[in-house]
Scaffold this active site. Structure first.
Site, PDB file in Angstrom:
ATOM      1  N   ASN A   8       0.869  -1.177   0.000  1.00 34.36           N
ATOM      2  CA  ASN A   8       0.000   0.000   0.000  1.00 34.36           C
ATOM      3  C   ASN A   8       0.907   1.229   0.000  1.00 34.36           C
ATOM      4  O   ASN A   8       1.461   1.596   1.036  1.00 34.36           O
ATOM      5  CB  ASN A   8      -0.905  -0.023   1.239  1.00 34.36           C
ATOM      6  CG  ASN A   8      -1.893   1.119   1.251  1.00 34.36           C
ATOM      7  OD1 ASN A   8      -1.861   1.994   0.368  1.00 34.36           O
ATOM      8  ND2 ASN A   8      -2.761   1.132   2.238  1.00 34.36           N
ATOM      9  N   ARG A  90      -2.388  -1.897  -3.727  1.00 37.19           N
ATOM     10  CA  ARG A  90      -3.679  -1.266  -3.492  1.00 37.19           C
ATOM     11  C   ARG A  90      -3.747  -0.010  -4.359  1.00 37.19           C
ATOM     12  O   ARG A  90      -2.843   0.823  -4.326  1.00 37.19           O
ATOM     13  CB  ARG A  90      -3.799  -0.872  -2.026  1.00 37.19           C
ATOM     14  CG  ARG A  90      -5.052  -0.094  -1.770  1.00 37.19           C
ATOM     15  CD  ARG A  90      -4.980   0.647  -0.468  1.00 37.19           C
ATOM     16  NE  ARG A  90      -6.201   1.388  -0.289  1.00 37.19           N
ATOM     17  CZ  ARG A  90      -6.283   2.512   0.392  1.00 37.19           C
ATOM     18  NH1 ARG A  90      -5.215   3.024   0.955  1.00 37.19           N
ATOM     19  NH2 ARG A  90      -7.429   3.125   0.518  1.00 37.19           N
ATOM     20  N   HIS A 179     -12.984   1.991  -0.166  1.00 33.12           N
ATOM     21  CA  HIS A 179     -12.985   0.889   0.815  1.00 33.12           C
ATOM     22  C   HIS A 179     -13.608  -0.395   0.243  1.00 33.12           C
ATOM     23  O   HIS A 179     -14.053  -1.257   0.994  1.00 33.12           O
ATOM     24  CB  HIS A 179     -13.794   1.257   2.088  1.00 33.12           C
ATOM     25  CG  HIS A 179     -13.211   2.362   2.895  1.00 33.12           C
ATOM     26  ND1 HIS A 179     -14.005   3.267   3.566  1.00 33.12           N
ATOM     27  CD2 HIS A 179     -11.939   2.716   3.151  1.00 33.12           C
ATOM     28  CE1 HIS A 179     -13.247   4.140   4.205  1.00 33.12           C
ATOM     29  NE2 HIS A 179     -11.979   3.823   3.962  1.00 33.12           N
ATOM     30  N   ARG A 238     -13.235  14.637   7.922  1.00 29.35           N
ATOM     31  CA  ARG A 238     -13.971  14.999   6.706  1.00 29.35           C
ATOM     32  C   ARG A 238     -15.431  15.303   7.018  1.00 29.35           C
ATOM     33  O   ARG A 238     -16.022  14.678   7.900  1.00 29.35           O
ATOM     34  CB  ARG A 238     -13.934  13.858   5.682  1.00 29.35           C
ATOM     35  CG  ARG A 238     -12.546  13.565   5.162  1.00 29.35           C
ATOM     36  CD  ARG A 238     -12.620  12.582   3.996  1.00 29.35           C
ATOM     37  NE  ARG A 238     -11.296  12.084   3.672  1.00 29.35           N
ATOM     38  CZ  ARG A 238     -10.971  10.793   3.646  1.00 29.35           C
ATOM     39  NH1 ARG A 238     -11.870   9.875   3.905  1.00 29.35           N
ATOM     40  NH2 ARG A 238      -9.737  10.430   3.348  1.00 29.35           N
ATOM     41  N   GLU A 331     -14.372  -1.505  14.980  1.00 27.66           N
ATOM     42  CA  GLU A 331     -13.800  -2.674  15.659  1.00 27.66           C
ATOM     43  C   GLU A 331     -13.528  -2.422  17.130  1.00 27.66           C
ATOM     44  O   GLU A 331     -13.500  -3.354  17.926  1.00 27.66           O
ATOM     45  CB  GLU A 331     -12.470  -3.071  14.983  1.00 27.66           C
ATOM     46  CG  GLU A 331     -12.642  -3.656  13.607  1.00 27.66           C
ATOM     47  CD  GLU A 331     -11.334  -3.813  12.858  1.00 27.66           C
ATOM     48  OE1 GLU A 331     -10.271  -3.997  13.505  1.00 27.66           O
ATOM     49  OE2 GLU A 331     -11.349  -3.739  11.612  1.00 27.66           O
ATOM     50  N   GLU A 384      -7.756  -5.929   4.479  1.00 28.78           N
ATOM     51  CA  GLU A 384      -7.622  -5.631   3.055  1.00 28.78           C
ATOM     52  C   GLU A 384      -6.389  -6.300   2.452  1.00 28.78           C
ATOM     53  O   GLU A 384      -6.380  -6.675   1.288  1.00 28.78           O
ATOM     54  CB  GLU A 384      -7.557  -4.108   2.855  1.00 28.78           C
ATOM     55  CG  GLU A 384      -8.898  -3.433   3.094  1.00 28.78           C
ATOM     56  CD  GLU A 384      -8.797  -2.017   3.619  1.00 28.78           C
ATOM     57  OE1 GLU A 384      -8.293  -1.843   4.757  1.00 28.78           O
ATOM     58  OE2 GLU A 384      -9.222  -1.091   2.925  1.00 28.78           O
TER      59      GLU A 384
END
Ligand code: ADP
Length: 399
Positions: A8, A90, A179, A238, A331, A384
């Protein structure tokens, strides 16, 4: 057994995990961070061992890749770099070109490059990472795994914006979501909680970035992020969905330019902007529990926005068989899970098991609703990287 690397690459970082496949065993992981600085960080961990951290000058991604490959040999993770059979990257923005992972070669590289205007920081950085690995390991094949691919099954009425259609036709303006790799993983993991093969899932990936996804029979039908990750629910920094008129209004009123306000919408809004404390749910939760009014408002807004999407997706799917919470907040935060579910429990007949909810965090998976709840609510830690590793094997047909 084959070794593959899931990568990533960001503008100043490069995260990696080396997997032994098909066992899906992580044999080494790490990060090069603050690339471009003289005090950059290179951290590597072999198996369950201690993290080995070096502070040094890493001027670019190419050097970060060299350091990683050298460390793999030095630490005996591989005897020879020939053991590495594939590398997966990714990629944040795959536009409408990619509905699944593909081999990253000259053709796909060009398409990813073409999409840079839609995700300037991300796609450009991913390609820098790819080129660095390509140069260091010329014989190895690469796979591109797109954050947007899973959302390509949305129908036009879900992904189109109601602005002049020429903006879609000429400039590709539409909802792409993000995502996607996580939502796909969560929808697959959630199957064990479901009785029927045909099912409806609302997946809540809520971390510092947050998005929800409505999934029917394994396919995405709607998702909350838009052209970019700014859209949807309120996030750490955001705004989430906001009336586009706020932008020109603020430009006139403040004298700031659109780019500055856009940066504020991305980096100084959300939980941070409202609470004036932090973008981290842990800090905001603590302040809210101490009675700080701005923190209380921030938490209430956050919960309301996520709950509104759950309600919307319940209707969009025509019901729901399981609600999944995942990522940093989903989580780890019983508090946020509870205040979100509180907002929808009456309409959707959901009964959270408060005692169990309090025990699920730190990488644990489990059901947090009571057996009498009409919709089960589960926490599933996302992964991921393992999806990238699986796609390297399947796309490159590694035996
Ligand atoms: P990213 O989008 O960077 O991958 P993560 O999914 O890792 O983000 O989420 C990071 C966020 O998760 C933190 O900013 C914090 O708000 C929240 N978080 C992480 N750990 C905890 C925790 N133990 N309790 C509550 N919130 C947590």
């Amino acid at each position: 057994m084959s070794k593959v690397i899931a990568v990533n690459a960001g503008s100043s970082s490069l995260k990696f995990k080396l997997y032994e496949m098909p066992e899906e065993k992580v044999i080494c992981s790490g990060i090069a961070d603050r690339i471009g600085h003289t005090d950059a960080i290179f951290a590597i961990k072999v198996g369950d061992g201690e993290k080995d951290i070096t502070i040094c000058n890493i001027q670019d991604h190419a050097l970060a890749v060299e350091m990683l490959l050298e460390a793999l040999v030095d630490k005996g993770v591989v005897k020879s770099l020939k053991e590495i059979k594939g590398i997966g990257h990714r990629i944040v923005q795959g536009g409408a070109y990619f509905s699944h992972s593909e081999e990253l070669n000259d053709r796909t590289e060009k398409l990813i490059e073409e999409l840079i205007p839609l995700a300037p920081l991300h796609n450009a950085a991913h390609l820098v990472g790819y080129r660095a690995f390509k140069k260091a390991l010329p014989g190895v094949k690469h796979v591109a795994v797109f954050d947007t691919a899973f959302h390509q099954t949305m129908e036009p009425e879900d992904y189109m914006y109601a602005c002049p259609i020429e903006y879609y036709e000429k400039y590709k303006v539409r909802r792409y979501g993000a995502h996607g790799t996580s939502h796909l993983y969560l929808s697959q993991q959630a199957q064990i909680y479901l009785k029927n093969h045909e099912n409806k899932i609302i997946s809540c990936h809520i971390g510092s970035g947050a998005s929800l996804c409505a999934i029917k029979n394994g396919k995405c039908v709607a998702t909350s992020m838009g052209l970019t990750p700014l859209a949807g629910v309120m996030m750490g920094t955001r705004t989430g969905d906001i009336d586009a008129s706020v932008m020109p209004y603020l430009v006139k009123q403040t004298g700031k330019d659109a780019e500055t306000i856009y940066q504020e919408f991305n980096k100084k809004s959300g939980l941070l902007g409202i609470s004036c404390i932090s973008n981290d749910t842990r800090d905001v939760e603590k302040a809210a529990l101490e009675g700080n009014p701005k923190a209380v408002l921030a938490c209430k807004m956050y919960a309301r926005r996520v709950a509104d999407y759950i309600g919307q997706y319940f209707v969009r799917l025509g019901g729901c068989d399981v609600i999944v919470f995942s990522a940093g907040v989903g989580e780890n935060s019983p508090y946020f899970r509870k205040i979100i579910i509180d907002q929808v429990k009456e309409a959707l007949h959901i009964e959270l098991d408060d005692a169990v909810n309090e025990t699920i965090f730190g990488g644990k998976e489990g059901i947090i609703s009571k057996p009498t709840s009409q919709i089960p609510v589960v926490v599933i830690p996302t992964n991921e990287e393992v999806m990238i590793a699986r796609d390297i094997v399947s796309v490159l047909k590694i035996k």
